[in-house]
Design a protein around this motif. Structure first.
Motif, short mmCIF file in Angstrom:
data_model
loop_
_atom_site.label_atom_id
_atom_site.label_comp_id
_atom_site.label_asym_id
_atom_site.label_seq_id
_atom_site.Cartn_x
_atom_site.Cartn_y
_atom_site.Cartn_z
N LYS A 42 107.51 -2.41 -27.61
CA LYS A 42 107.89 -1.24 -28.40
C LYS A 42 109.37 -0.89 -28.25
CE LYS A 42 106.76 3.68 -28.59
NZ LYS A 42 105.91 4.72 -28.03
N LEU A 46 110.94 -4.64 -30.83
CA LEU A 46 110.80 -4.16 -32.21
C LEU A 46 112.03 -3.40 -32.66
CD1 LEU A 46 107.07 -3.03 -32.19
CD2 LEU A 46 108.03 -5.01 -33.37
N LYS A 47 112.53 -3.77 -33.81
CA LYS A 47 113.72 -3.13 -34.40
C LYS A 47 113.35 -2.62 -35.80
CE LYS A 47 116.30 -4.60 -30.98
NZ LYS A 47 115.75 -4.02 -29.81
N PRO A 48 114.11 -1.67 -36.34
CA PRO A 48 113.83 -1.20 -37.70
C PRO A 48 113.74 -2.37 -38.68
CG PRO A 48 115.47 0.19 -36.68
CD PRO A 48 115.24 -0.96 -35.74
N ASP A 50 111.18 -4.45 -38.71
CA ASP A 50 110.21 -5.41 -38.18
C ASP A 50 108.79 -5.00 -38.55
OD1 ASP A 50 112.20 -6.89 -37.03
OD2 ASP A 50 111.80 -6.25 -34.97
N THR A 51 107.87 -5.93 -38.33
CA THR A 51 106.46 -5.66 -38.58
C THR A 51 105.68 -5.90 -37.30
OG1 THR A 51 106.64 -6.35 -40.90
CG2 THR A 51 104.43 -6.33 -39.93
N TYR A 73 106.39 4.61 -35.06
CA TYR A 73 106.76 3.44 -35.85
C TYR A 73 107.24 3.82 -37.24
CZ TYR A 73 104.84 0.64 -32.10
OH TYR A 73 104.61 0.08 -30.87
N HIS A 76 110.74 5.06 -36.97
CA HIS A 76 111.69 3.99 -36.65
C HIS A 76 111.66 2.85 -37.67
CE1 HIS A 76 111.64 6.18 -32.87
NE2 HIS A 76 112.83 5.66 -32.65
N ILE A 78 109.36 0.82 -38.70
CA ILE A 78 108.68 -0.41 -38.27
C ILE A 78 107.33 -0.44 -38.98
CG2 ILE A 78 107.64 -1.63 -36.31
CD1 ILE A 78 109.85 -0.25 -34.57
N HIS A 79 107.11 -1.47 -39.79
CA HIS A 79 105.86 -1.60 -40.54
C HIS A 79 104.74 -2.00 -39.58
CE1 HIS A 79 103.22 -2.35 -43.87
NE2 HIS A 79 103.00 -3.59 -43.45
#
Length: 194
Positions: A42, A46-48, A50-51, A73, A76, A78-79
């Protein structure tokens, strides 16, 4: 990035678009707070944009935790694809508003379920109390009343005059700190009959 618990979950995650090199393996119970691999995923991976692919909402913890995680998420960018919820597994890359709408619906549903469970639990507790209120069992309901030690009044008089410390008074009466101060407050205000 993906997280899973069993081999079946792994296959379904891969069918949803996860790759072997991006799968995080973590054996966990949803209520265990220290999930090092998940926290690392997390916060570090994970970066903006990303899924995150998960098998079900339990991968995010209990209902409250899952709601908070989904809100994180969303905030941020994040899908989140949830294999158990097929509408989240569809790629809406050309229309991210649909993806956000689906995520909002899941968050709202979790909100409703949490509120409904709290209300239902409170209602059942109230019904249970009401059922025994007029029965002999009511006399034994709740926490048993503290039995004052035989030396309570003598010890309290010494304590209020400053002859002994509160710790010494607790030791002489055998009362816990919380109980001692609660009863002392009642004693000083005349609400405790000895």
């Amino acid at each position: 990035m993906s997280t899973y618990r069993t081999a079946t979950h792994k296959k379904k995650l891969m069918a949803a678009g996860a790759t072997v090199d991006n799968i995080i393996i973590e054996r966990f119970h949803g209520k265990i707070p220290d999930r090092e691999e998940y926290q690392r995923l997390k916060t570090q991976f994970l970066k903006p944009g990303d899924t995150l692919v998960i098998y079900d909402l339990e991968a995010l913890g209990g209902k409250r935790s899952a709601k908070n995680e989904l809100e994180y998420y969303k905030a941020h960018n994040i899908h989140v694809k949830i294999v158990d919820i097929p509408t989240t597994a569809i790629d809406y890359l050309d229309n991210p508003e649909i993806s956000n709408m689906i995520l909002d619906t899941i968050i709202s549903t979790l909100d409703y379920v949490i509120d409904h469970e709290i209300e239902r639990t409170h209602k059942k507790q109230t019904q249970g109390v009401d059922r025994i209120r007029d029965k002999p069992a009511w006399n034994n309901y709740g926490r048993p009343q503290v039995q004052l030690p035989t030396n309570y009044e003598e010890v309290m008089q010494r304590w209020t005059r400053g002859e002994i410390t509160a710790a010494a008074a607790m030791g002489l009466t055998g009362l816990s700190r919380t109980t001692f101060y609660r009863l002392a407050h009642q004693y000083k205000n005349g609400g405790l009959q000895v």
